[in-house]
Design an enzyme around this catalytic site. Structure first.
Site, PDB file in Angstrom:
ATOM      1  N   ASP A  90      -4.094   2.425  -5.134  1.00 30.61           N
ATOM      2  CA  ASP A  90      -2.652   2.516  -4.849  1.00 30.61           C
ATOM      3  C   ASP A  90      -2.132   1.243  -4.192  1.00 30.61           C
ATOM      4  OD1 ASP A  90      -3.999   2.774  -2.490  1.00 30.61           O
ATOM      5  OD2 ASP A  90      -2.787   4.410  -1.698  1.00 30.61           O
TER       6      ASP A  90
ATOM      7  N   ASP B 127       0.850  -1.193   0.000  1.00 31.76           N
ATOM      8  CA  ASP B 127       0.000   0.000   0.000  1.00 31.76           C
ATOM      9  C   ASP B 127       0.884   1.240   0.000  1.00 31.76           C
ATOM     10  OD1 ASP B 127      -2.860   1.166   0.534  1.00 31.76           O
ATOM     11  OD2 ASP B 127      -1.529   2.185   1.949  1.00 31.76           O
TER      12      ASP B 127
ATOM     13  N   ASN C  98      -1.886  13.021  -4.978  1.00 28.38           N
ATOM     14  CA  ASN C  98      -2.844  13.466  -5.991  1.00 28.38           C
ATOM     15  C   ASN C  98      -3.339  14.879  -5.711  1.00 28.38           C
ATOM     16  OD1 ASN C  98      -2.870  11.241  -7.715  1.00 28.38           O
ATOM     17  ND2 ASN C  98      -4.386  10.151  -6.494  1.00 28.38           N
TER      18      ASN C  98
ATOM     19  N   HIS D  48      -3.196  14.372 -10.529  1.00 30.57           N
ATOM     20  CA  HIS D  48      -3.333  12.944 -10.822  1.00 30.57           C
ATOM     21  C   HIS D  48      -2.320  12.438 -11.851  1.00 30.57           C
ATOM     22  CE1 HIS D  48      -6.952  11.943  -8.503  1.00 30.57           C
ATOM     23  NE2 HIS D  48      -7.304  13.198  -8.719  1.00 30.57           N
TER      24      HIS D  48
ATOM     25  N   ASP E 278      -0.344   9.171 -11.222  1.00 30.29           N
ATOM     26  CA  ASP E 278      -0.284   8.048 -12.169  1.00 30.29           C
ATOM     27  C   ASP E 278       1.153   7.631 -12.437  1.00 30.29           C
ATOM     28  OD1 ASP E 278      -3.005   8.027 -12.337  1.00 30.29           O
ATOM     29  OD2 ASP E 278      -3.125   8.932 -14.331  1.00 30.29           O
TER      30      ASP E 278
END
Length: 346
Positions: A260, A217, A225, A230, A234
């Site tokens: 994630d 995680d 973000n 974003h 990404d």
């Protein structure tokens, strides 16, 4: 009669509920993106960016007009997706239909030629019998040569039909393989997706091989973000997927669990998996460098990992429940963080 008065505490309650409602709406956009990636991964990449841009474009306190425009934009994106997905399905169906038609035409053509071949063979036999009765050896040799040529023409016709059909089938199999492959990959990171994980788990459970599941995680991903956008988020996921894939062996397995979170399946016992999980986490932690708008951004990322060894007889849900518990225990031991430092302009 006048309009009923709205109690002040009711208005205050509506405003208090707005952040929670907005967070729910933003989460729904993210989930819609993930659903699109699962339904049609081969076209999902063209919809991910506009959906994420739509999500990041909403302010923390949007006006009713902004929400209305967002709803209209979301509707247009989903309509476009439905149209493209329908076209893609129609293309696949048309290709399959054309291939089946070709098989049918080939069979019909072969059947027609077979009738012609039989008729010609009957004619050959009658003429050969006539030549044999006449004792004309020269004419008999000519008839024999003609018969050999005829036999060769049958072989060549059949071979050409077979080669054409074989080539068409190879092309169709290649396209179907590409579609199947795309359906098992996460379009953003290129690693396997959750759908393929279900297949992989079922295969390993059925084979009764020893294995452990690791759940990684990314700490503070929402902060990444929110602070940097974003597109940077990404890029972190892409780099994380690449780093994780480079740390496992050929007999191991890596996939994006969702959001994630990433999963690795290691073909080993728990003691070895615990040691390797620490080594892999060290490789995943640290700076992630990205270039945007002419400058380099360095994000300091940390990972939390949970793990469990598969126990014979338990379901995949029970296994992942134990993995989740392990991961959250580890999270309580560390504070999530994601910081950035500006890099040199390149």
């Amino acid at each position: 009669m006048g309009s009923p008065e709205i109690p002040p505490n009711s208005v205050a309650g509506q405003h208090a509920d707005m952040p929670a409602a907005l967070e729910c709406y933003l989460s729904s956009i993210t989930e819609i993106t993930q659903i699109i990636e699962a339904i049609a991964p081969e076209i999902a990449s063209s919809f991910r960016e506009p959906l994420m841009s739509l999500r990041s474009g909403l302010s923390a306190d949007p006006t009713s007009e902004e929400l209305k425009q967002s709803r209209g934009a979301l509707h247009e994106i989903l309509e476009s997706f439905c149209h493209k997905a329908r076209l893609q399905n129609e293309t696949l169906a048309r290709d399959l239909h054309q291939t089946l038609n070709m098989v049918t035409r080939t069979e019909d053509s072969s059947a027609g030629r077979n009738v012609q071949y039989v008729e010609r063979l009957v004619d050959f036999v009658e003429r050969l019998e006539s030549v044999v009765r006449s004792g004309d050896s020269e004419h008999l040799a000519a008839q024999a040569a003609e018969l050999r040529d005829f036999a060769q023409s049958i072989e060549l016709d059949s071979r050409d039909d077979f080669l054409r059909l074989r080539q068409k089938m190879i092309e169709m199999q290649r396209r179907l393989h590409e579609v199947e492959l795309l359906a098992t990959l996460d379009p953003l990171t290129g690693v396997a997706n959750r759908r393929d994980l279900d297949r992989e788990l079922a295969a390993r459970i059925e084979a009764r091989h020893e294995f452990c599941v690791l759940l990684f995680d990314l700490n503070g991903f929402k902060e990444i973000n929110d602070r940097f956008g974003h597109l940077y988020g990404d890029e972190v996921l892409k780099q994380l997927g690449a780093r994780l894939s480079s740390q496992v062996r050929a007999r191991d397995y890596v996939c994006r669990w969702g959001g994630d979170e990433f999963v690795a399946i290691l073909a080993c016992d728990l003691a070895i998996a615990e040691s390797r999980s620490r080594q892999i986490a060290e490789r995943l932690n640290g700076p992630y460098r990205m270039v945007g708008s002419g400058s380099e951004l360095c994000l300091d990322v940390t990972i939390t990992v949970g793990l469990a060894q598969y126990c014979a007889g338990e379901s995949p849900e029970q296994l992942f429940h134990r993995v989740d518990e392990s991961m959250y225990r580890q999270k309580h031991l560390t504070e999530p963080r994601a910081s950035s430092t500006p890099g040199d302009d390149r």
